[in-house]
Enzyme design. Structure first.
Site, PDB file in Angstrom:
ATOM      1  CB  THR A 121      -0.908  -0.014   1.248  1.00 36.07           C
ATOM      2  OG1 THR A 121      -1.494   1.269   1.413  1.00 36.07           O
ATOM      3  CG2 THR A 121      -0.107  -0.312   2.514  1.00 36.07           C
ATOM      4  CG  ASP A 122      -1.158   4.935  -1.007  1.00 36.98           C
ATOM      5  OD1 ASP A 122      -1.688   4.325  -0.056  1.00 36.98           O
ATOM      6  OD2 ASP A 122      -1.779   5.755  -1.726  1.00 36.98           O
ATOM      7  CD  GLU A 123      -3.220   3.285   4.631  1.00 37.53           C
ATOM      8  OE1 GLU A 123      -2.931   3.111   5.827  1.00 37.53           O
ATOM      9  OE2 GLU A 123      -4.357   3.106   4.187  1.00 37.53           O
ATOM     10  CE1 TYR A 148      -3.256  -2.826   5.879  1.00 35.26           C
ATOM     11  CE2 TYR A 148      -3.230  -0.467   5.434  1.00 35.26           C
ATOM     12  CZ  TYR A 148      -3.235  -1.770   4.981  1.00 35.26           C
ATOM     13  OH  TYR A 148      -3.211  -2.020   3.628  1.00 35.26           O
ATOM     14  CE  LYS A 152       0.150  -4.648   3.011  1.00 42.21           C
ATOM     15  NZ  LYS A 152      -0.217  -6.000   2.485  1.00 42.21           N
TER      16      LYS A 152
HETATM   17  P1  NAD Z   1      -9.604  -7.439   2.444  1.00 43.69           P
HETATM   18  O1  NAD Z   1      -9.600  -7.220   3.919  1.00 43.69           O
HETATM   19  O2  NAD Z   1     -10.846  -7.142   1.672  1.00 43.69           O
HETATM   20  O3  NAD Z   1      -9.213  -8.950   2.113  1.00 43.69           O
HETATM   21  C1  NAD Z   1      -8.207  -9.640   2.799  1.00 43.69           C
HETATM   22  C2  NAD Z   1      -8.383 -11.134   2.530  1.00 43.69           C
HETATM   23  O4  NAD Z   1      -7.306 -11.829   3.181  1.00 43.69           O
HETATM   24  C3  NAD Z   1      -9.696 -11.705   3.077  1.00 43.69           C
HETATM   25  O5  NAD Z   1     -10.291 -12.552   2.118  1.00 43.69           O
HETATM   26  C4  NAD Z   1      -9.250 -12.499   4.301  1.00 43.69           C
HETATM   27  O6  NAD Z   1     -10.085 -13.614   4.580  1.00 43.69           O
HETATM   28  C5  NAD Z   1      -7.849 -12.929   3.893  1.00 43.69           C
HETATM   29  N1  NAD Z   1      -6.973 -13.186   5.047  1.00 43.69           N
HETATM   30  C6  NAD Z   1      -6.783 -12.378   6.124  1.00 43.69           C
HETATM   31  N2  NAD Z   1      -5.917 -12.968   6.992  1.00 43.69           N
HETATM   32  C7  NAD Z   1      -5.552 -14.153   6.422  1.00 43.69           C
HETATM   33  C8  NAD Z   1      -4.674 -15.187   6.818  1.00 43.69           C
HETATM   34  N3  NAD Z   1      -3.994 -15.128   7.995  1.00 43.69           N
HETATM   35  N4  NAD Z   1      -4.511 -16.256   5.997  1.00 43.69           N
HETATM   36  C9  NAD Z   1      -5.205 -16.327   4.822  1.00 43.69           C
HETATM   37  N5  NAD Z   1      -6.061 -15.369   4.396  1.00 43.69           N
HETATM   38  C10 NAD Z   1      -6.231 -14.296   5.192  1.00 43.69           C
HETATM   39  O7  NAD Z   1      -8.368  -6.591   1.883  1.00 43.69           O
HETATM   40  P2  NAD Z   1      -8.192  -5.814   0.504  1.00 43.69           P
HETATM   41  O8  NAD Z   1      -8.699  -4.441   0.655  1.00 43.69           O
HETATM   42  O9  NAD Z   1      -8.668  -6.694  -0.599  1.00 43.69           O
HETATM   43  O10 NAD Z   1      -6.595  -5.729   0.457  1.00 43.69           O
HETATM   44  C11 NAD Z   1      -5.838  -6.773  -0.149  1.00 43.69           C
HETATM   45  C12 NAD Z   1      -4.375  -6.396  -0.140  1.00 43.69           C
HETATM   46  O11 NAD Z   1      -4.193  -5.185  -0.854  1.00 43.69           O
HETATM   47  C13 NAD Z   1      -3.802  -6.149   1.256  1.00 43.69           C
HETATM   48  O12 NAD Z   1      -2.489  -6.668   1.304  1.00 43.69           O
HETATM   49  C14 NAD Z   1      -3.787  -4.633   1.385  1.00 43.69           C
HETATM   50  O13 NAD Z   1      -2.765  -4.215   2.261  1.00 43.69           O
HETATM   51  C15 NAD Z   1      -3.509  -4.233  -0.041  1.00 43.69           C
HETATM   52  N6  NAD Z   1      -3.980  -2.903  -0.452  1.00 43.69           N
HETATM   53  C16 NAD Z   1      -5.287  -2.555  -0.286  1.00 43.69           C
HETATM   54  C17 NAD Z   1      -5.744  -1.320  -0.733  1.00 43.69           C
HETATM   55  C18 NAD Z   1      -7.197  -0.912  -0.605  1.00 43.69           C
HETATM   56  O14 NAD Z   1      -7.557   0.191  -1.027  1.00 43.69           O
HETATM   57  N7  NAD Z   1      -8.083  -1.742  -0.087  1.00 43.69           N
HETATM   58  C19 NAD Z   1      -4.846  -0.433  -1.337  1.00 43.69           C
HETATM   59  C20 NAD Z   1      -3.498  -0.822  -1.482  1.00 43.69           C
HETATM   60  C21 NAD Z   1      -3.093  -2.063  -1.047  1.00 43.69           C
HETATM   61  O1  TDX Z   2     -16.907   6.038   7.593  1.00 43.52           O
HETATM   62  C1  TDX Z   2     -15.838   6.501   7.197  1.00 43.52           C
HETATM   63  N1  TDX Z   2     -15.704   7.859   7.052  1.00 43.52           N
HETATM   64  C2  TDX Z   2     -14.562   8.451   6.626  1.00 43.52           C
HETATM   65  O2  TDX Z   2     -14.503   9.684   6.513  1.00 43.52           O
HETATM   66  C3  TDX Z   2     -14.698   5.663   6.864  1.00 43.52           C
HETATM   67  C4  TDX Z   2     -14.803   4.175   7.023  1.00 43.52           C
HETATM   68  C5  TDX Z   2     -13.555   6.286   6.419  1.00 43.52           C
HETATM   69  N2  TDX Z   2     -13.474   7.625   6.303  1.00 43.52           N
HETATM   70  C6  TDX Z   2     -12.248   8.239   5.756  1.00 43.52           C
HETATM   71  C7  TDX Z   2     -10.931   7.764   6.318  1.00 43.52           C
HETATM   72  C8  TDX Z   2     -10.006   7.902   5.127  1.00 43.52           C
HETATM   73  O3  TDX Z   2      -9.523   9.234   5.036  1.00 43.52           O
HETATM   74  O4  TDX Z   2     -12.213   7.866   4.363  1.00 43.52           O
HETATM   75  C9  TDX Z   2     -10.884   7.622   3.918  1.00 43.52           C
HETATM   76  C10 TDX Z   2     -10.783   6.201   3.405  1.00 43.52           C
HETATM   77  O5  TDX Z   2     -10.933   5.332   4.520  1.00 43.52           O
HETATM   78  P1  TDX Z   2     -10.765   3.735   4.384  1.00 43.52           P
HETATM   79  O6  TDX Z   2     -11.725   3.214   3.370  1.00 43.52           O
HETATM   80  O7  TDX Z   2     -10.796   3.161   5.754  1.00 43.52           O
HETATM   81  O8  TDX Z   2      -9.327   3.626   3.689  1.00 43.52           O
HETATM   82  P2  TDX Z   2      -7.841   4.059   4.131  1.00 43.52           P
HETATM   83  O9  TDX Z   2      -7.722   4.180   5.608  1.00 43.52           O
HETATM   84  O10 TDX Z   2      -7.452   5.240   3.284  1.00 43.52           O
HETATM   85  O11 TDX Z   2      -7.020   2.738   3.687  1.00 43.52           O
HETATM   86  C11 TDX Z   2      -7.352   2.063   2.441  1.00 43.52           C
HETATM   87  O12 TDX Z   2      -6.413   2.395   1.429  1.00 43.52           O
HETATM   88  C12 TDX Z   2      -5.111   1.924   1.614  1.00 43.52           C
HETATM   89  C13 TDX Z   2      -7.399   0.559   2.645  1.00 43.52           C
HETATM   90  O13 TDX Z   2      -8.343   0.242   3.655  1.00 43.52           O
HETATM   91  C14 TDX Z   2      -6.031   0.030   2.997  1.00 43.52           C
HETATM   92  O14 TDX Z   2      -6.071  -1.392   3.077  1.00 43.52           O
HETATM   93  C15 TDX Z   2      -5.073   0.443   1.918  1.00 43.52           C
HETATM   94  O15 TDX Z   2      -3.773   0.068   2.290  1.00 43.52           O
END
Ligand code: NAD
Ligand code: TDX
Length: 332
Positions: A121-123, A148, A152
């Site tokens: 992630t960019d975080e 988190y 990462k």
């Molecule tokens: P998510 O929470 O929707 O999915 C995570 C999945 O991993 C789930 O299906 C869960 O059951 C599985 N999991 C969790 N712990 C596990 C374990 N110990 N063993 C096997 N499976 C397990 O997450 P997401 O939003 O799809 O993110 C996926 C990846 O992308 C993560 O590595 C996250 O850091 C990265 N990422 C997410 C975002 C975003 O915007 N959501 C952005 C950049 C990077």
């Molecule tokens: O109810 C809400 N209201 C609100 O203002 C929620 C749930 C979030 N927010 C804000 C927090 C953040 O500034 O919205 C923005 C996005 O929040 P999230 O969806 O929780 O994402 P973020 O914390 O930015 O992280 C996401 O992007 C990077 C993913 O969850 C991570 O897994 C990924 O690494």
């Protein structure tokens, strides 16, 4: 044809990737997923059985991981605890899955000499000021803010060390915020869409000035396939689609697209340590590997995502009440 192992393939981005691979390649996919609260087998419904095999299991289970690595050509590692708000409440599962889980996969990659792509992630780079003209690049120093993002960041550093010390054939990508179908209702965009469907007012943390750099999950998938195909071992690639928006604008757009007044939302308690702004410069991926995003129009992508949540209430309804009760207990 290659055999891929996809960890976390029943989660949001992992399941989008599995759909993308089935549609655009002839690879076979084995999904390894523990089906935590964030995993949902329904996200893989309808995929052909001869293309996708599901294995329920934990990435910290070294024996299981070892046996699966021996059966595939390459591994794409999505599995993680992914939600910042949960990591502020209970960090422990983040250490177990994101750190020990990634370590377990690296050891198996080393033993079996398997290609590994690590999803991050960019975080890991921390945050930027709102008026900073800079964006994150591959050389921005790591400076994570939350439990988190620190786990990462730790997992990325493990991958780099295993490449350098043991010659593991790995690449890393750090992507910005994803949106699209199959995203859990705990996350910002699906929470607000499903709130409106349920007649609940959207909830904006603090003033809502925080900026996220949105990319459609399908564009993330095409970038990952590009890196798997053409990425250089040991390299990191940033993935982004120039989609910076502040949270207030996104909430207002959701309300407008759903036929509600643009100001029909509440300001709630801000997130502790809330990162202000993320922004990705994806020049390296675009120029060195020739990738480009296809979802240029955020409003159109958001409208399609809203429609998906309207059409798939049975997918998200079982999680909705529990998630809202959790947020309510935090004043959010
Ligand atoms: P998510 O929470 O929707 O999915 C995570 C999945 O991993 C789930 O299906 C869960 O059951 C599985 N999991 C969790 N712990 C596990 C374990 N110990 N063993 C096997 N499976 C397990 O997450 P997401 O939003 O799809 O993110 C996926 C990846 O992308 C993560 O590595 C996250 O850091 C990265 N990422 C997410 C975002 C975003 O915007 N959501 C952005 C950049 C990077
Ligand atoms: O109810 C809400 N209201 C609100 O203002 C929620 C749930 C979030 N927010 C804000 C927090 C953040 O500034 O919205 C923005 C996005 O929040 P999230 O969806 O929780 O994402 P973020 O914390 O930015 O992280 C996401 O992007 C990077 C993913 O969850 C991570 O897994 C990924 O690494």
């Amino acid at each position: 044809m290659s055999k891929l192992l996809v960890t976390g393939g029943a989660g949001f981005i992992g399941s989008n990737f599995v759909h993308h691979v089935v549609a655009h390649t002839d690879h076979h996919v084995t999904v390894l997923d523990a089906l935590t609260y964030a995993g949902n087998l329904d996200s893989l419904a309808g995929l052909p059985e001869d293309r996708v095999t599901f294995v329920k299991g934990d990435i910290t289970d070294a024996e299981l991981v070892d046996s699966l690595f021996s059966q595939v050509d390459a591994v794409v590692h999505y599995a993680a605890e992914s939600h910042n708000d949960n990591s502020l409440h209970d960090p422990r599962p983040f250490l177990d899955t994101n750190i020990i889980g990634t370590y377990t996969l690296l050891e198996a990659a080393r033993r079996h000499d398997r290609r590994l792509h690590h999803i991050s992630t960019d975080e890991v780079y921390g945050d930027l000021e709102l008026d900073d003209p800079a964006r994150f690049t591959e050389s921005t120093p790591y400076n994570p803010s939350s439990p988190y993002s620190s786990t990462k960041a730790g997992s990325d550093l493990l991958v780099r060390a295993w490449v350098r010390s043991f010659g593991v054939r790995a690449t890393i990508s750090n992507c910005s915020n994803n949106y699209g179908p199959y995203q859990h209702v705990e996350k910002f965009i699906p929470r607000q869409i499903t709130n409106v469907i349920r007649g609940i007012r959207p909830k904006l943390y603090g003033a809502g000035e925080n900026v996220r750099d949105w990319i459609h999950a399908d564009d993330h998938s095409s970038a990952v396939l590009t890196i798997l195909d053409r990425g250089e071992i040991g390299e990191t690639y940033l993935i982004g689609a120039d989609g910076e928006k502040n949270n207030k604008d996104v909430v207002e757009l959701i309300l407008e697209l759903m036929g509600e007044p643009a100001d029909a939302y509440d300001h709630v308690t801000d997130r502790a340590g809330h990162d202000l702004r993320y922004a990705i410069d994806s020049t390296k991926l675009r120029t060195e590997l020739g990738w480009a995003p296809t979802y240029g129009d955020f409003e159109a992508g958001l409208a399609a995502t809203i429609q998906w949540y309207r059409d798939n209430e049975s997918w998200w309804a079982p999680s909705k009440d529990g998630v809202e009760a959790f947020y309510a207990s935090k004043g959010q």
